[in-house]
Enzyme design. Structure first.
Site, PDB file in Angstrom:
ATOM      1  N   CYS A   1     -11.176  23.325 -20.135  1.00 26.25           N
ATOM      2  CA  CYS A   1     -11.829  23.038 -21.417  1.00 26.25           C
ATOM      3  C   CYS A   1     -13.334  22.849 -21.220  1.00 26.25           C
ATOM      4  O   CYS A   1     -14.033  23.799 -20.924  1.00 26.25           O
ATOM      5  CB  CYS A   1     -11.149  21.844 -22.089  1.00 26.25           C
ATOM      6  SG  CYS A   1     -11.541  21.717 -23.841  1.00 26.25           S
TER       7      CYS A   1
ATOM      8  N   GLU B   1      -2.297  21.434 -18.779  1.00 21.30           N
ATOM      9  CA  GLU B   1      -1.548  20.172 -18.685  1.00 21.30           C
ATOM     10  C   GLU B   1      -0.793  19.874 -19.978  1.00 21.30           C
ATOM     11  O   GLU B   1       0.013  18.940 -20.017  1.00 21.30           O
ATOM     12  CB  GLU B   1      -2.506  19.025 -18.317  1.00 21.30           C
ATOM     13  CG  GLU B   1      -3.395  18.500 -19.439  1.00 21.30           C
ATOM     14  CD  GLU B   1      -4.631  19.355 -19.727  1.00 21.30           C
ATOM     15  OE1 GLU B   1      -4.706  20.495 -19.234  1.00 21.30           O
ATOM     16  OE2 GLU B   1      -5.514  18.879 -20.479  1.00 21.30           O
TER      17      GLU B   1
ATOM     18  N   HIS C   1      -5.449  24.216 -22.280  1.00 17.63           N
ATOM     19  CA  HIS C   1      -5.027  23.021 -21.542  1.00 17.63           C
ATOM     20  C   HIS C   1      -3.708  23.273 -20.815  1.00 17.63           C
ATOM     21  O   HIS C   1      -2.643  23.114 -21.408  1.00 17.63           O
ATOM     22  CB  HIS C   1      -4.876  21.842 -22.518  1.00 17.63           C
ATOM     23  CG  HIS C   1      -6.193  21.367 -23.015  1.00 17.63           C
ATOM     24  ND1 HIS C   1      -6.936  20.405 -22.359  1.00 17.63           N
ATOM     25  CD2 HIS C   1      -6.935  21.740 -24.079  1.00 17.63           C
ATOM     26  CE1 HIS C   1      -8.066  20.195 -23.001  1.00 17.63           C
ATOM     27  NE2 HIS C   1      -8.090  20.997 -24.047  1.00 17.63           N
TER      28      HIS C   1
END
Lengths: 213, 262
Positions: free
Chosen positions: A82, A193, A191
């Site tokens: 990001c 994650e 993202h």
């Protein structure tokens, strides 16, 4: 034991990145820190980030930290996420204009309010699951199918000036660089994650990566 | 391919337990938020929303433990709301793994709170929840903002309020029709469309879903960017996968679970 350092530049929410990395890291030591010494000692570095780029970059006003990050992006496996992708470019329009680390060629711009996504005015932030179209072969794409969707949330995007540094593109009103790669450096706008198993797969790939393409 | 429309199951949590009559057959403890969250994740939920409805502030800590436990196992975005009043409340939730924080009553009581919160943490994690009720006998229709779980009228026009919250820094609007909430007759599509076309940020439609076609209607006719539902998923009437299949048949782009990663 391999040491993974997650750079903590104070823009919140490292929890998700730390947790996801811990889940996939067998035999690695994972730590969050902003210490220049620890950045130097780490075997691999993750640059996560959310929020405003001005705050993030201001952490790098510290010469020693900045130097350590600059060294890392040229010498060891580094993954930007990001803001950690955006900060690698030359300049961002956000926060009235902020200079980046100038590791990658290009600029970071805001999505225009007038852009259309398949005929509809886009909403900003770009929030949700978009297809990631890989434009090169890379160890970090291993086991991830072409056009797999990942989770995005951002209002600014990277416009890359060097095609050789683009690893994937996505479409949201326009086509933008959603993954960048150069030598030992890999960075994503989405993202991993927060992108289920495909995200964890990418993180696993990063932990196995020796930095060679 | 366009951005996929999101399906978000919502878990109402009271004193650490999922409430509103959960009846799952395939999990051990249907009241355990972590088990429910994992099940929705397996079914392909695009995000999860947690609404903390615990009345007593002494039990507020509980939600932190739940969010943390879920975030340790489920790698999709988590939105948490209910009783968020301060920057510290937000930080606490983000630190245990929440991605977005939903704010309702305290935004109405102190609009500058949204500016503070977005300034500190970024718009991407600030969701303003707007609970709206139709004002009787208005043409064109108008909706008024309510707080305190739909009990307290606030004299604000819902569309104008949503716009103002976006100016203050909200990154998303969670729009609930209090007229439709719990009715199972579908979203208030006029309300959804009025807000969605007025604001620059994504809108999550909520309130009234009773069958799968309602979810697709929210996207197709309400112009919502995401749809939220509780009871149709909680009661095991439908799975998230069935909802996505239905939306796909209606020509709506959804994010499918990848088999090889299942």
């Amino acid at each position: 034991m391999s040491k993974v350092l997650v750079a903590d530049f104070g823009t919140g929410n490292l929890h998700s990145v730390m947790t996801a990395i811990q889940v996939v890291s067998s035999g690695s030591e994972v730590e969050a820190s902003r210490s220049a010494r620890k950045i130097r000692m780490a075997d691999r570095l993750i640059l996560p980030g959310q929020g405003a780029i001005g705050t993030w970059m201001s952490e790098l006003q510290d010469d020693e930290v900045r130097q350590a990050v600059n060294e890392a992006v040229r010498t060891k496996p580094v993954l930007g996420i990001c803001l950690g992708l955006q900060a690698l470019y030359e300049h961002s329009e956000e926060d009235g204009g902020v200079d980046g680390l100038k590791v990658l060629a290009g600029r970071v711009e805001r999505f225009g309010d007038d852009l259309l996504d398949c005929g509809y005015r886009i909403k900003i932030p770009h929030m949700g699951w978009s297809m990631v179209h890989q434009t090169c072969r890379h160890p970090l794409w291993s086991g991830i199918a072409q056009d797999t969707r990942f989770y995005f949330v951002h209002s600014y995007f990277a416009r890359s000036d060097r095609e050789s540094e683009v690893a994937a593109v996505a479409n949201y009103g326009l086509e933008f660089t959603c993954a960048a790669a150069r030598d030992n450096l890999f960075a994503v706008q989405f993202h991993p994650e927060k992108s289920r198993q495909q995200g964890l797969r990418l993180l696993t790939n990063f932990l196995k990566w020796d930095g060679e393409v | 391919m366009p951005l996929a429309k999101r399906i978000i199951p919502c878990l109402d949590v009271d004193e650490g337990r999922v409430v509103k009559g959960v009846k799952f057959v395939n999990i051990r403890d249907a009241g355990d938020p972590v088990e429910v969250a994992r099940m929705y994740d397996r079914q392909g939920a695009d995000e999860l929303a947690f609404l903390d409805i615990t009345a007593s502030s002494s039990n507020r800590e509980t939600i932190l433990h739940i969010v943390e436990a879920v975030a340790n196992q489920v790698f999709i975005p988590l939105t948490v709301g209910g009783g968020v009043r301060t920057v510290d409340n937000i930080r606490g939730l983000l630190n245990v793994g929440a991605d977005k924080i939903s704010i309702n009553t305290s935004a109405v009581e102190r609009p500058e709170f949204i500016e503070e919160a977005a300034g500190r943490f970024g718009s991407q994690c600030i969701v303003v929840a707007v609970d709206a009720r139709r004002v009787p006998d208005t043409e064109p229709p108008a909706w008024e903002v309510y707080t305190h779980g739909g009990r307290k009228p606030r004299g604000l026009d819902a569309v104008e309020w949503a716009k103002r919250m976006c100016d203050a820094g909200a990154g998303e609007i969670l729009l609930t029709s209090m007229d439709r909430d719990g009715t199972k007759i579908g979203f208030d599509l006029e309300l959804t469309r009025a807000v969605s076309s007025a604001v620059p940020v994504p809108v999550i439609a909520s309130g009234g879903v009773g069958e799968l076609s309602h979810l697709a209607d929210g996207i197709e006719f309400g112009w919502a960017d995401a749809v939220l539902a509780a009871s149709i998923f909680h009661f095991g009437e439908y799975t998230i996968a069935q909802a996505k299949e239905h939306m796909k048949r209606r020509g709506i782009e959804v994010c499918e679970i990848i088999d090889e990663f299942k």
